[in-house]
Design a protein around this motif. Structure first.
Motif, PDB file in Angstrom:
ATOM      1  N   LYS A 125     -33.932  -6.293  10.813  1.00 56.70           N
ATOM      2  CA  LYS A 125     -35.344  -6.234  11.204  1.00 56.70           C
ATOM      3  C   LYS A 125     -36.240  -5.521  10.138  1.00 56.70           C
ATOM      4  O   LYS A 125     -35.783  -4.473   9.834  1.00 56.70           O
ATOM      5  N   ARG A 126     -37.234  -5.981  10.177  1.00 54.90           N
ATOM      6  CA  ARG A 126     -38.209  -5.347   8.899  1.00 54.90           C
ATOM      7  C   ARG A 126     -38.576  -3.994   9.229  1.00 54.90           C
ATOM      8  O   ARG A 126     -38.770  -3.224   8.509  1.00 54.90           O
ATOM      9  N   PRO A 127     -39.072  -3.620  10.639  1.00 58.46           N
ATOM     10  CA  PRO A 127     -39.522  -2.125  10.931  1.00 58.46           C
ATOM     11  C   PRO A 127     -38.182  -1.367  10.433  1.00 58.46           C
ATOM     12  O   PRO A 127     -38.499  -0.133  10.129  1.00 58.46           O
ATOM     13  N   VAL A 128     -37.125  -1.901  10.909  1.00 52.05           N
ATOM     14  CA  VAL A 128     -35.895  -0.827  10.510  1.00 52.05           C
ATOM     15  C   VAL A 128     -35.678  -0.630   8.923  1.00 52.05           C
ATOM     16  O   VAL A 128     -35.562   0.371   8.380  1.00 52.05           O
ATOM     17  N   GLN A 129     -35.784  -1.769   8.110  1.00 50.72           N
ATOM     18  CA  GLN A 129     -35.519  -1.805   6.849  1.00 50.72           C
ATOM     19  C   GLN A 129     -36.656  -0.822   6.102  1.00 50.72           C
ATOM     20  O   GLN A 129     -36.306   0.105   5.246  1.00 50.72           O
ATOM     21  N   LEU A 130     -37.932  -0.912   6.713  1.00 48.98           N
ATOM     22  CA  LEU A 130     -38.985   0.162   6.091  1.00 48.98           C
ATOM     23  C   LEU A 130     -38.459   1.416   6.446  1.00 48.98           C
ATOM     24  O   LEU A 130     -38.797   2.291   5.767  1.00 48.98           O
ATOM     25  N   GLU A 131     -38.022   1.893   7.583  1.00 50.67           N
ATOM     26  CA  GLU A 131     -37.565   3.013   7.941  1.00 50.67           C
ATOM     27  C   GLU A 131     -36.522   3.636   7.061  1.00 50.67           C
ATOM     28  O   GLU A 131     -36.528   4.949   6.801  1.00 50.67           O
TER      29      GLU A 131
END
Length: 630
Positions: free
Chosen positions: A51-57
């Motif tokens: 998931k992109r939000p997780v990758q950014l976090e």
């Protein structure tokens, strides 16, 4: 202008990478669990990382929470090493080696001393003590003095200013620590203080070890027979805020997807519409995704998400542990900041101060704060278990509760100092109790006498320790408890009755809590065989058993898979608890069981289930299945 040669650049990068490797070396033995994940958990982890939000976090956590602080430390040490070379003529490589070893000693030993539950220094536990710390500190102190003697004051000034700014930032890092005392205008404030896993029997038996909670409860009306409708945090708190049972608000399990939970008619919505600032503070959110959508202006605590389960060991290093004692931790390491589950580096004082800071300037407040340090595995860097207690599990549990008790004392003092108790109702509660394998009671029936014993919460419908909760209502006036009659009530009430009591207080200024029904529904949550006995609990097996029940939503949060909820709902024990009897449906026997309850609540005698009770249980079970989509 001097441009570094490629050779020097390679050497500089190589030196930094070697420094990084040495820094993380003590963690490698504990990080193997992050690589060798239990069956099913690895799939969930990869789903989350897709998931992109997780990758950014993850990128933010690694880059700004780990690499940038480490690079800053490396550059400072390199600067000192170069000055040491200039001063005494050592070879640059040797100067850096001396400084890096000294710093490493300070980091390893200092971390062990400051954060005793940290796994970082575990591999070097036998040597990571005061001697190692003092030796490393002396090396660094000598290098700083030598460096200061070789640098012109004008060149040294920026470094001193930078160090001073960092020191000031760290010293005043948590905003709550610098809040001025402001007396709030007179208003009917409502403060709910929740303590996780606190059974009523413990507060009765361990009052000396829980002095702040005991003193607070002794100043108002307490309920000896208060029960939770479901002994899990998310369903219990949703019942408190809604005044409804789980089947009706649809938070029938921990971590049910929020989009399926009815959040339209909740106490925070009502109070916010009446001009209250509404705050929810909780210091462990892995199983309770309560957020602003529940009617809160602000929530305090760690960031919600699947990374909460994955990052805590990775964020257990000397620099991250220090960062998490500052406000920088909120920005750089949000999943570990103010997180009681990250017990190695949790800052108990900062959690209370951040909670108080969230109230600042409000004319009327509704604060619901929930302390989680007493949740299994009952670990806290502040806890000091009684070594003389042969029951190590119980000793750890009580020590963790004592930590929460001190936080409650800090919270109440801060609320009083800032004027929020001038005219207020303080509600003290637990969302559920806790069983620790002790013999809680006895069942008499056709099969003879059976002992009641269990572990945990939300698993055994007959367990008093799991189901009977702490509940007290303490009115305050002019900063002091003002109950006209300190009372101990023996009538049965439910946590679902609290909402009506709060609304009555808001309208009238008087305290009144009555049961909406003399009989209340009770039910169990998800039960795992691996958690049946905490003495032999295998956390890897538990994680593996439960992994298939969950998925990752688009925002990177963990939630139950909706398609399996009907099957899970059918595994619930569902009962009706009345003043002198309890009747419940057990899927294990596919039938109804009923007992008469004595005055102590711990001696049960088998009886025939009443037809009216069965009818009510069947109706509630149907509502649960409808809520689950079955």
């Amino acid at each position: 202008m001097c441009v570094p040669s490629p050779r020097h650049s390679v050497l500089a990068v190589s030196g930094f990478l070697a420094f990084v490797l040495a820094y993380y070396a003590p963690s490698l033995s504990t990080w193997e669990s992050l690589v060798d994940l239990p069956q099913g958990v690895g799939t969930l982890a990869f789903d989350a990382l897709a998931k992109r939000p997780v990758q950014l976090e993850v990128l933010r956590n690694v880059l700004f929470g780990h690499l940038v602080p480490l690079l800053a430390l490396y550059l400072v040490l390199k600067f000192l090493a170069d000055r040491l070379t200039d001063a005494v003529g050592l070879r640059p490589a040797l100067s850096r080696l001396v400084l890096f070893i000294g710093a490493w000693f300070v980091l390893v030993a200092g971390n062990r001393l400051a954060f005793p539950l940290s796994d970082y220094s575990l591999a070097l536990d036998s040597v990571a003590g005061p001697g190692m710390f003092i030796g490393g500190a002396l090396v660094l102190a000598l290098a700083v003095m030598v460096a200061a003697s070789t640098v012109a004051p004008k060149k040294l000034l920026p470094a001193l200013v930078g160090i001073s700014l960092v020191t000031a930032l760290t010293a005043n890092a948590n905003s709550g620590r610098s809040i001025s005392i402001v007396v709030a205008p007179e208003s009917r404030n409502v403060i709910m203080i929740g303590v996780d896993s606190l059974s009523a029997r413990v507060i009765e038996n361990e009052s000396e070890r829980l002095p702040n909670l005991t003193a607070l409860l002794s100043q108002g009306t307490t309920f000896e027979r208060a029960y939770t409708p479901l002994g899990r945090t998310f369903p219990a708190w949703t019942s408190i805020l809604s005044g409804r049972y789980p089947a009706d608000h649809r938070a029938i399990f921990n971590l049910r997807g929020l989009e399926r939970v009815d959040r339209s008619d909740l106490l925070p919505h009502t109070l916010r519409a009446a001009g209250y600032r509404t705050i929810f503070a909780i210091d462990e959110r892995r199983f309770s995704n309560i957020d602003e959508s529940f009617g809160f202006d602000r929530t305090v605590g760690p960031k919600i998400g699947a990374l909460d389960f994955l990052l805590q060991r990775f964020n257990d290093t000397p620099l991250t542990n220090l960062l998490l004692q500052t406000r920088l931790g909120h920005v750089l390491l949000p999943y570990s900041w103010l997180n009681a589950a990250s017990f190695a580096n949790y800052d108990k004082r900062a959690f209370v101060e951040e909670t108080i800071a969230a109230l600042s300037g409000a004319r009327q407040v509704f604060l619901a704060v929930h302390f989680e340090s007493a949740h299994y595995p009952y670990k806290s860097r502040y806890a000091r278990p009684d070594d003389s207690d042969s029951d190590r599990l119980y000793a750890g549990y009580i020590a963790a509760l004592a930590v929460v008790d001190r936080q409650v004392g800090q919270l109440v003092s801060a609320l009083r100092d800032r004027g929020y108790l001038q005219d207020a109702l303080v509600v003290v509660l637990s969302d559920h109790g806790e069983s620790l394998g002790e013999i809680e009671g006895e069942i008499s029936g056709s099969n003879g006498r059976l002992k009641i014993s269990a572990f945990g919460h939300g698993a055994q419908i007959l367990s008093e320790d799991e189901s009977r909760v702490v509940l007290g209502l303490v009115p305050f006036r002019n900063g002091r408890a003002s109950a006209r009659n300190v009372d101990v009530r023996t009538d049965q009430v439910s946590l679902t009755d609290l909402r009506a009591a709060v609304e009555h207080y808001i309208l009238t200024g008087t305290v009144r809590l009555t049961a909406a029904d003399p009989c209340m529904t009770v039910e169990t949550g998800i039960r795992f065989a691996a958690a049946e006995d905490f003495q032999t609990l295998d956390e890897r097996r538990l994680a593996s058993d439960g992994a298939g029940y969950y998925e990752i939503d688009p925002q990177g949060r963990l939630r139950l898979r909706e398609r399996i909820l009907p099957a899970l709902a059918r595994t619930k024990d569902v009962g009706l608890r009345c003043g002198n009897r309890i009747t419940y449906y057990s899927p294990a026997v596919d039938g109804y069981i009923a007992y008469r309850i004595d005055d102590s609540g711990r001696r049960l005698t088998a009886r025939e289930p009443a037809p009216d009770d069965i009818e009510r249980i069947d109706a509630y079970r149907a509502r649960i299945l409808l809520s689950a989509g079955g």
